[in-house]
Design a protein around this motif. Structure first.
Motif, mmCIF file in Angstrom:
data_model
loop_
_atom_site.group_PDB
_atom_site.id
_atom_site.type_symbol
_atom_site.label_atom_id
_atom_site.label_comp_id
_atom_site.label_asym_id
_atom_site.label_seq_id
_atom_site.Cartn_x
_atom_site.Cartn_y
_atom_site.Cartn_z
ATOM 1 N N UNK A 211 10.111 12.402 4.002
ATOM 2 C CA UNK A 211 8.457 11.923 4.228
ATOM 3 C C UNK A 211 8.315 10.268 3.499
ATOM 4 N N UNK A 212 9.409 9.917 3.462
ATOM 5 C CA UNK A 212 9.402 8.193 2.881
ATOM 6 C C UNK A 212 10.059 7.467 3.983
ATOM 7 N N UNK A 213 10.416 8.475 5.421
ATOM 8 C CA UNK A 213 10.611 7.467 6.088
ATOM 9 C C UNK A 213 8.862 7.847 7.351
ATOM 10 N N UNK A 214 8.811 8.604 7.146
ATOM 11 C CA UNK A 214 6.871 8.959 7.702
ATOM 12 C C UNK A 214 6.289 8.242 6.933
ATOM 13 N N UNK B 254 10.848 -1.054 1.901
ATOM 14 C CA UNK B 254 11.331 1.073 2.273
ATOM 15 C C UNK B 254 12.047 1.699 1.840
ATOM 16 N N UNK B 255 13.076 0.988 2.585
ATOM 17 C CA UNK B 255 14.421 1.870 1.919
ATOM 18 C C UNK B 255 14.574 2.246 1.050
ATOM 19 N N UNK C 4 0.534 -0.775 0.333
ATOM 20 C CA UNK C 4 -0.323 0.108 -0.182
ATOM 21 C C UNK C 4 0.920 0.975 0.476
ATOM 22 N N UNK C 5 1.630 1.253 0.447
ATOM 23 C CA UNK C 5 2.615 1.913 0.511
ATOM 24 C C UNK C 5 3.028 2.807 -0.293
ATOM 25 N N UNK C 6 3.741 1.671 -1.961
ATOM 26 C CA UNK C 6 4.276 1.833 -3.319
ATOM 27 C C UNK C 6 3.648 3.253 -4.012
ATOM 28 N N UNK C 7 2.039 3.048 -3.761
ATOM 29 C CA UNK C 7 1.610 4.327 -4.582
ATOM 30 C C UNK C 7 1.758 5.147 -4.138
ATOM 31 N N UNK C 8 1.646 5.259 -2.442
ATOM 32 C CA UNK C 8 1.585 6.965 -1.884
ATOM 33 C C UNK C 8 3.352 7.534 -2.355
ATOM 34 N N UNK C 9 3.882 6.801 -2.057
ATOM 35 C CA UNK C 9 5.867 7.172 -1.772
ATOM 36 C C UNK C 9 5.562 7.089 -3.553
ATOM 37 N N UNK C 10 5.120 6.819 -4.490
ATOM 38 C CA UNK C 10 4.981 7.104 -6.278
ATOM 39 C C UNK C 10 4.244 8.782 -6.237
ATOM 40 N N UNK C 11 3.607 8.335 -5.866
ATOM 41 C CA UNK C 11 3.066 10.487 -5.857
ATOM 42 C C UNK C 11 3.604 10.827 -4.904
ATOM 43 N N UNK C 12 4.279 10.774 -3.992
ATOM 44 C CA UNK C 12 5.056 11.976 -2.804
ATOM 45 C C UNK C 12 6.345 11.801 -3.911
ATOM 46 N N UNK D 81 4.589 4.106 9.245
ATOM 47 C CA UNK D 81 3.395 4.018 9.483
ATOM 48 C C UNK D 81 3.362 2.512 9.034
ATOM 49 N N UNK D 82 4.120 1.900 7.608
ATOM 50 C CA UNK D 82 4.061 0.337 6.781
ATOM 51 C C UNK D 82 4.656 -0.037 8.656
ATOM 52 N N UNK D 83 5.567 -0.036 9.086
ATOM 53 C CA UNK D 83 6.053 -0.806 10.320
ATOM 54 C C UNK D 83 5.469 -1.242 11.446
#
Length: 648
Positions: free
Chosen positions: A305-308, A346-347, A224-232, A312-314
């Motif tokens: 932003x990616x760390x945040x 995530x890294x 789920x974090x992938x599209x969020x990270x990509x958009x950001x 959340x994912x962690x």
């Protein structure tokens, strides 16, 4: 007040960055190292595969430890199935599910043999991953530096193929910034991003596969974090792209200003313009500050932003993973491995975001370098170029037209002939086109129409190098490079012997002051000969022209920077040097050209008078006014001075 600008001056280009096209050109730079690039890819795949395997084995080691601890606490002699059933009968279904999923033997403790094998296996994997990572970094460095070597070589060759008009309209500092700062930034960007992007992408794929194998549910949460990270990342990259382009453009402008002001410190201080120079620097510096701040700030917020998002994912993985362990659907070692995988997942997502912004900066620099490489070059030399032998030195301008810009014609239908051995002086007010004539003869610029011939051969049908080898040139501004006096004297005649160098130095009154220096001819000069006086620098350039032994001489105000006594010595040396050679002398000090065979008086790009010194004085024309104004100290020739049509 910007050095290096001329007609049609303009600032660095600010067209939008063509990202895809520039990336393709960058990749093309590395095409000669295809095999090394392939090796980098193989090393990256192996390194990532090993790194992805290690957490799974560590998870197994954790299971061995946990199973051993739990097994030692169970009642020996009773099977695991019976003890699971006993837990269910007592209402402990959750513990029963957990025990059922574990690989334990009641009463048996920790299996140290298996644990040791797993730990040694992980150690071997990490050592192998380190080796392939080292190999990847080493080969990448060779590929990147090889590409930059070729790029610098291409840029260096390009600079010599550009027409002189390019350097008249572009700031020297901006050109230097493209050749140095921008290429260095591109090299640093490629070194840091080339392997990292590949490794990060492969890591994402490998880790995602392992997560799906361990737990599809937890994998779904992580993905789920992938599209969020990509958009950001995309949103931030779009904003940073323009800022990085502006940053490197501003860097070129600041470099140009600093280069100009530092090279003219004596003039700045002599006129008391220090405060004005500081004030002039402030706007460019502030522009660079704002663009650099915005570029670095925008790109810098990606990692936090990616760390945040990663945190959340962690949290989500830890909570759901704990529930799965409690329900017996996943082992505790599996959860540990999955948490490691989620971090590994995530890294690289965060890394890719930062690397993309870094890539934006590098591609912006590449765009500036490619823009220089795409500049229109001077017309190539003809394939069937003519070569002159036994040059006599007859030079003819035949109906020559020339202008630096179509809106401001400078030379119109100019014709004259210099016979072999003649000394032709060219005089006239500032901006009349005197230096332009010799620039056309040297083919620094091409005529618009008409032609220039040497011994009847059109110089446009000759190679530029061949034309310039026939001509020796001494400019008003003495140009020397960092090196010994001996090397500077032999610049135009690399094979000259020491005896020839000393002979030329004696003929031009260089020898006496060189021998007074501690190291003599081996004295090391600073850049531009700053350790010598202006007159001494000019004498060395004159000796350099003497040693080159050209067929045609061009002396552009060659004695303007020396004292009267030295000027007399130089004139005597020049008289001997000009013997049997065609010479063009540009002079504002008319007393220095009274012995010329022909004096051409140029005004508004046309020859308005020509003849000997005595004949022109007797004619009582424009030359006579120029001559008398110098000795009378009056300003009788205001008209025509400062036509300003282009460089003299």
């Amino acid at each position: 007040m910007r050095a290096g600008h001329g007609p049609g001056a303009r600032g660095p280009a600010a067209k939008p960055l063509n990202f895809r096209s520039s990336v393709r050109r960058i990749l093309a730079l590395m095409s000669p190292d295809r095999m090394r690039v392939a090796l980098v890819m193989v090393a990256a795949v192996v390194s990532v595969a090993l790194a992805v395997t290690a957490p799974r084995i560590l998870g197994e080691a954790t299971n061995v430890i946990f199973d051993g601890v739990i097994g030692a606490g169970l009642q020996p002699g009773i099977s695991k199935a019976d003890q699971v059933q006993a837990l269910r009968d007592s209402g402990e279904d959750q513990l029963a599910d957990m025990l059922a999923a574990m690989d334990v033997v009641p009463g048996q403790g920790l299996d140290f043999g298996r644990l040791g094998m797993l730990v040694l296996g992980v150690l071997a994997i990490y050592l192998a991953a380190f080796f392939f990572g080292w190999l990847q970094a080493r080969v990448t460095a060779r590929v990147v530096q090889g590409a930059m070597y070729r790029l610098r070589k291409e840029v260096d060759g390009k600079l010599f193929r550009l027409p002189m008009s390019h350097f008249q309209r572009e700031s020297r500092g901006d050109v230097l910034s493209r050749v140095t700062n921008d290429i260095d930034n591109l090299a640093q960007t490629l070194s840091q991003t080339l392997t990292q992007i590949i490794t990060s992408a492969l890591t994402i794929v490998g880790v995602l596969g392992m997560m799906l194998w361990l737990s599809p549910l937890l994998a779904l949460i992580a993905v789920i974090t992938v599209p969020v990270s990509a958009v950001v990342t995309v949103l931030i990259a779009r904003r940073s792209q323009a800022q990085f382009m502006q940053q490197w453009k501003s860097t070129g402008e600041v470099n140009g200003y600093i280069e100009e002001m530092f090279s003219a410190q004596d003039v700045v201080k002599a006129f008391g313009q220090q405060e004005r120079v500081v004030e002039g620097f402030r706007p460019a510096n502030e522009t660079l500050y704002r663009s650099s701040f915005k570029a670095q700030f925008v790109s810098g917020i990606i990692m936090p932003t990616m760390q945040f998002i990663s945190n959340l994912n962690y949290v989500a993985v830890a909570v759901v993973g704990g529930l799965l362990v409690a329900n017996g659907r996943l082992s505790i070692g599996g959860v540990q491995a999955f948490i490691q995988y989620s971090r590994q997942f995530s890294q690289p997502l965060g890394q890719i975001g930062s690397l993309i912004n870094m890539l934006q900066s590098g591609v912006a620099s590449a765009e500036r370098v490619f823009e220089l490489l795409d500049e229109k070059e001077q017309d190539p030399d003809p394939r069937d170029a003519l070569t002159l032998k036994d040059v006599q030195g007859r030079v003819a301008f035949e109906h020559v037209d020339f202008s630096y810009s179509p809106e401001a014609p400078l030379i119109r239908d100019l014709s004259f002939t210099a016979e072999p051995g003649q000394t032709v002086a060219i005089v006239g007010p500032t901006g009349a086109g005197k230096t332009t004539l010799v620039n056309l003869l040297m083919r620094f610029y091409e005529v618009d129409s008409g032609r220039i011939t040497i011994d009847g051969t059109d110089i446009a049908r000759m190679r530029r190098d061949d034309v310039r080898q026939l001509i020796g040139m001494v400019l008003q501004d003495a140009w020397l490079f960092e090196g010994t006096i001996r090397e500077n004297l032999a610049y135009g005649a690399p094979g000259a012997t020491d005896e020839q160098i000393v002979e030329a130095a004696r003929a031009t009154h260089v020898d006496h002051f060189v021998r007074s220096l501690p190291e003599g001819y081996d004295t090391l000069l600073e850049y531009d000969g700053g350790s010598l006086s202006q007159g001494q620098r000019q004498l060395i350039t004159i000796a350099r022209a003497w040693l080159a032994n050209p067929s045609i001489l061009i002396l552009d105000e060659a004695t303007s920077s020396v004292d009267t006594r030295t000027e007399i010595s130089i004139r005597l040396a020049m008289n001997a040097l000009r013997e049997a050679r065609t010479s063009f002398v540009i002079a504002h000090r008319l007393s220095t050209i009274r012995d010329a065979d022909v004096i051409l008086v140029v005004r508004h790009g046309e020859i308005v008078e020509q003849g000997t010194h005595d004949a022109l004085l007797a004619a009582e024309g424009f030359y006579a006014q120029l001559y008398r104004s110098q000795f009378a100290g009056t300003e009788t020739v205001a008209e025509g001075a400062g036509d300003g049509a282009g460089p003299l």
